[in-house]
Scaffold this active site. Structure first.
Site, PDB file in Angstrom:
ATOM      1  N   LYS A  41       0.828  -1.206   0.000  1.00 17.20           N
ATOM      2  CA  LYS A  41       0.000   0.000   0.000  1.00 17.20           C
ATOM      3  C   LYS A  41       0.866   1.261   0.000  1.00 17.20           C
ATOM      4  O   LYS A  41       2.049   1.225   0.340  1.00 17.20           O
ATOM      5  CB  LYS A  41      -0.919   0.011   1.224  1.00 17.20           C
ATOM      6  CG  LYS A  41      -0.204   0.052   2.566  1.00 17.20           C
ATOM      7  CD  LYS A  41      -1.196   0.073   3.711  1.00 17.20           C
ATOM      8  CE  LYS A  41      -0.472   0.118   5.066  1.00 17.20           C
ATOM      9  NZ  LYS A  41      -1.404   0.257   6.187  1.00 17.20           N
ATOM     10  N   ARG A 140     -12.023   1.478  13.306  1.00 15.76           N
ATOM     11  CA  ARG A 140     -11.876   2.029  11.958  1.00 15.76           C
ATOM     12  C   ARG A 140     -12.837   1.210  11.102  1.00 15.76           C
ATOM     13  O   ARG A 140     -14.027   1.177  11.391  1.00 15.76           O
ATOM     14  CB  ARG A 140     -10.409   1.906  11.531  1.00 15.76           C
ATOM     15  CG  ARG A 140      -9.935   2.877  10.481  1.00 15.76           C
ATOM     16  CD  ARG A 140      -8.426   2.873  10.340  1.00 15.76           C
ATOM     17  NE  ARG A 140      -7.872   1.552  10.045  1.00 15.76           N
ATOM     18  CZ  ARG A 140      -6.577   1.319   9.833  1.00 15.76           C
ATOM     19  NH1 ARG A 140      -5.708   2.322   9.922  1.00 15.76           N
ATOM     20  NH2 ARG A 140      -6.132   0.106   9.569  1.00 15.76           N
ATOM     21  N   TYR A 277      14.323  31.113   4.331  1.00 14.45           N
ATOM     22  CA  TYR A 277      13.192  31.958   4.682  1.00 14.45           C
ATOM     23  C   TYR A 277      13.168  32.293   6.172  1.00 14.45           C
ATOM     24  O   TYR A 277      13.399  31.438   7.021  1.00 14.45           O
ATOM     25  CB  TYR A 277      11.876  31.255   4.317  1.00 14.45           C
ATOM     26  CG  TYR A 277      11.638  31.154   2.843  1.00 14.45           C
ATOM     27  CD1 TYR A 277      11.337  32.281   2.072  1.00 14.45           C
ATOM     28  CD2 TYR A 277      11.701  29.927   2.196  1.00 14.45           C
ATOM     29  CE1 TYR A 277      11.115  32.187   0.709  1.00 14.45           C
ATOM     30  CE2 TYR A 277      11.469  29.820   0.831  1.00 14.45           C
ATOM     31  CZ  TYR A 277      11.178  30.954   0.094  1.00 14.45           C
ATOM     32  OH  TYR A 277      10.956  30.850  -1.258  1.00 14.45           O
ATOM     33  N   MET A 328      10.496  24.289  -0.294  1.00  9.17           N
ATOM     34  CA  MET A 328       9.700  23.317  -1.027  1.00  9.17           C
ATOM     35  C   MET A 328      10.558  22.383  -1.869  1.00  9.17           C
ATOM     36  O   MET A 328      10.300  21.180  -1.935  1.00  9.17           O
ATOM     37  CB  MET A 328       8.686  24.023  -1.928  1.00  9.17           C
ATOM     38  CG  MET A 328       7.739  23.083  -2.661  1.00  9.17           C
ATOM     39  SD  MET A 328       6.594  23.949  -3.749  1.00  9.17           S
ATOM     40  CE  MET A 328       5.602  24.856  -2.551  1.00  9.17           C
TER      41      MET A 328
END
Length: 399
Positions: A41, A140, A277, A328
């Site tokens: 998965k 779940r 940043y 990013m």
């Protein structure tokens, strides 16, 4: 420039297929009396669906499991008509007819799913293999203890009509990786609830050939709960379900992924200059900085603290801390002081691997990112090429 740069992208995830085969062999030895389902998965836990599926087949896998139906359909195209593929997440609007034609095994937790599968079986004129799921404490998916008898009765009726075949009853342990009194008690209770559910299914007239409760943690650390089938998950990729309880080294697992990139900038910067940043880090002295072209868009956690990469040069290797905020598409590392540049553009920056070159492990990144090893590898983005490494010195691209 490093000679092993594999593509025009700034980094790559190298996937050791021999390690996958070794890990599968190790897991089979740990539970030799059970059938093993290899879980692929989430793009094989971030390692690449195609390359890992093929490696698992070569390692002897006969069952695959994926969560999303779309993954299962993609996997069927990759591996052909065999092995068996089990999927457990779909919607009423999902293409179940296509899934049935592809020979997929499907999970059922509720009556609506049986109704939708009946429609697909009628339209395709095929018998659908179904795994009925009971909730044993995850809250779940899975039928509750109250709704389970009715689900089994309806499934038995559909089986008698030739619409489905209930091949398994299954569930999921929520705390099998915990060695605390509460965790152990919950796992014991889940096992008892599962046994009770199997008895209810039998009374309804169902005789499934399989049942599966344990994933990696349950299979390794709760042998009393091993069922005719177990699900091999994170350990296939060389990682422990709980490194504090038992490390991958002690489990004799081999890490499968090595994530690395190549320096695109190396430059000397004056003292007191802000980096990235927000200027959250400033150079404490005149020093060399390097830019690594992977960022949070590639799955490198922006909030990680204290992380470093391993820089490999023609003169040796050294650790370089990540400084300033992760961007990013790139991040900055501190290469240190000196008259001469300690590295060059094109030198390798290894984020994690098997540790053979002194690089960090996935578990280090989990600690720096305040998460688990599962997330570290699974979050590696799809734009990062996955490159098969099946023998030392031999690499085959597989994106």
């Amino acid at each position: 420039m490093s000679s092993d740069q594999s593509s025009s992208y700034g980094g790559a995830a190298y996937i050791d297929t021999a390690a996958i085969a070794s890990n599968i062999k190790r897991l089979h030895a740990a539970a030799p009396d059970s059938e093993h389902m290899v879980i692929l998965k989430a793009n094989a836990y971030g390692h690449g669906l195609a390359v890992c599926a093929k490696a698992a087949l070569e390692g002897g896998a006969r069952w695959f499991g994926v969560a999303q139906l779309s993954e299962a359909l993609e996997l069927r195209k990759i591996v052909g008509p065999r092995p068996r593929i089990f999927s457990w997440i779909f919607l009423p609007t999902s293409p179940l007819e296509e899934a049935v034609r592809a020979g997929l095994d499907l999970s059922v937790s509720d009556i609506w799913a049986l109704d939708r599968i009946e429609m697909a079986a009628t339209q395709t004129q095929k018998v659908v293999n179904v795994h009925l799921k009971i909730d044993t404490g995850m809250s779940r998916a899975g039928a509750t203890a109250k709704s389970w008898p009715h689900l089994c009765q309806v499934a038995a009726k559909m089986e008698a009509e030739g619409k489905i075949k209930v091949v398994a009853v299954w569930s999921h342990l929520s705390r099998a990786d915990e060695n605390t009194p509460a965790g152990l008690a919950q796992t014991k209770e889940a096992g008892e609830e599962f046994a009770a559910a199997l008895a209810v299914a039998k009374r309804a007239g169902l005789t499934p050939e399989l049942s599966h409760l344990s994933a990696t943690a349950g299979m390794l650390w709760h042998p009393e709960l091993r069922t005719p089938m177990v699900r091999d998950g994170i350990a296939v990729y060389g990682l422990s379900p709980n490194d504090e309880l038992q490390s991958s080294v002690s489990l004799k697992l081999l890490p499968v992924m090595r994530l690395q990139a190549w320096l695109t900038v190396v430059k000397k910067v004056d003292a007191g200059r802000p980096v990235s940043y927000g200027g959250t880090w400033q150079t404490p002295s005149e020093r060399w900085l390097g830019v690594v072209p992977l960022g949070y868009g590639d799955g490198i956690a922006r909030h990680c603290k204290g992380a470093h990469v391993r820089i490999k040069t023609s003169n040796g290797a050294f650790d370089a801390p990540i400084v300033g905020r992760i961007c990013m598409d790139q991040l900055v590392v501190d290469l240190g002081e000196g008259e001469e540049a300690p590295a060059r553009v094109g030198d390798v920056a290894v984020f994690f691997g098997d540790g053979s070159d002194g690089e960090p492990a996935v578990e280090d990144w989990a600690r720096w990112s305040e998460t688990i090893n599962y997330e570290v590898v699974t979050r590696i983005g799809p734009r990062v090429p996955r490159v098969e490494v099946s023998d030392k010195g031999r690499q085959n691209g597989d994106e």
